[in-house]
Scaffold this active site. Structure first.
Site: not given
Ligand code: ARG
Length: 271
Positions: A165, A259
């Site tokens: 991300h 996150c």
């Molecule tokens: N386990 C989640 C995923 O892989 C983690 C999300 C983390 N969120 C972020 N905004 N980077 O989707």
């Protein structure tokens, strides 16, 4: 440096677990201390309250272990909320839960036409919307974001699966500056970042590997993982106040402070 008081949305990690693997940080066979995850999250929430921010909470839904990562619940700018569409079926049911929250809170709603993982991949930096793609949010979603929000969207091509991300590879520090890990981006995106942000802070791989860039800045205070010590020192050199938080349990799902945090931007004055 002026701090802006922020309105934030968070989701208590009541049902947090690592039950599946949709990014390289997740290992369903490794132990997770769910009670510790809740305590760490509470500390993050308290940190925001101590900084004078407002924290709203969405009710967690059983069976959605990643719902704690509120940044993925939407993109909210100038009173408009764009709902999300997850790449992975394991997270699909989070989207309507967040959408219902935005609607009840009175935001003007927009629905995504493509995979769009919200503020995980969409970051407002001054007058530009930086939008990640490569792993989660579809490139086609970027055009819709520009149309809905009316900010020029700058596509950021992510190339390292650990930084899947945009908010794992780049932090918006204030209207003018960002911090980022150059190697997480394609050569063209690195050139764009140098052009837009000549004074940016460059993080090291060691900082990024503890999700140090998954940080939340109010323009003066930067809340970041306590383990990102080099990045914190660089930020202090630039005049920011750094506040380290330990989210070790949530990192097992690939998430850090940012996150867990969705910025709710009301109207033009409070962007
Ligand atoms: N386990 C989640 C995923 O892989 C983690 C999300 C983390 N969120 C972020 N905004 N980077 O989707």
């Amino acid at each position: 440096m002026d701090a802006t008081s922020q309105r934030l949305l968070m989701c208590r990690p009541t049902y947090f677990a690592v039950d599946y693997a949709i990014n390289p940080w997740m290992d369903p066979s490794a132990p997770v201390d769910a009670a510790l995850a809740v305590r760490q999250w509470e500390q993050l929430r308290q940190t925001y309250l101590d900084l004078g921010h407002t924290v709203e909470e969405i009710i967690p839904v059983p069976g959605l272990p990643d719902m704690v990562f509120a940044a993925n619940g939407g993109t909210v700018i100038d009173g408009k909320a764009m709902a999300v569409q997850f790449r992975d079926p394991q997270r699909a049911d989070e989207a309507p839960a967040y959408r219902a929250w935005f609607e009840a809170a009175g935001f003007e709603m927009y629905d995504p036409k493509h995979v769009n993982e919200g503020e995980g991949d969409v970051l407002l930096a001054g007058d530009h919307l930086l939008a990640g793609t490569g792993f989660r949010t579809a490139h086609a979603a970027h055009a819709q974001l520009q149309e809905v929000f009316g900010y020029p969207v700058v596509t950021m091509q992510l190339v390292d699966p650990r930084f899947y991300h945009l908010d794992t590879a780049l932090t918006v520090l204030d209207e003018r500056t960002v911090a980022y890990l150059p190697e997480a981006f394609s050569p063209g995106s690195q050139a764009v970042l140098r052009r837009l942000f000549p004074d940016a802070v460059h993080a090291t791989m060691a900082d990024a590997e503890v999700l140090g860039l998954n940080a939340v800045s109010d323009g003066r205070h930067v809340v970041l993982p306590a383990q990102a010590t080099d990045l914190a020192a660089k930020l202090r050199d630039r005049g920011y106040e750094t506040i380290g938080v330990d989210l070790s349990e949530l990192r097992k799902a690939g998430g850090g402070p940012k996150c867990c945090t969705l910025r709710l931007r009301q109207g033009k004055a409070s962007k």
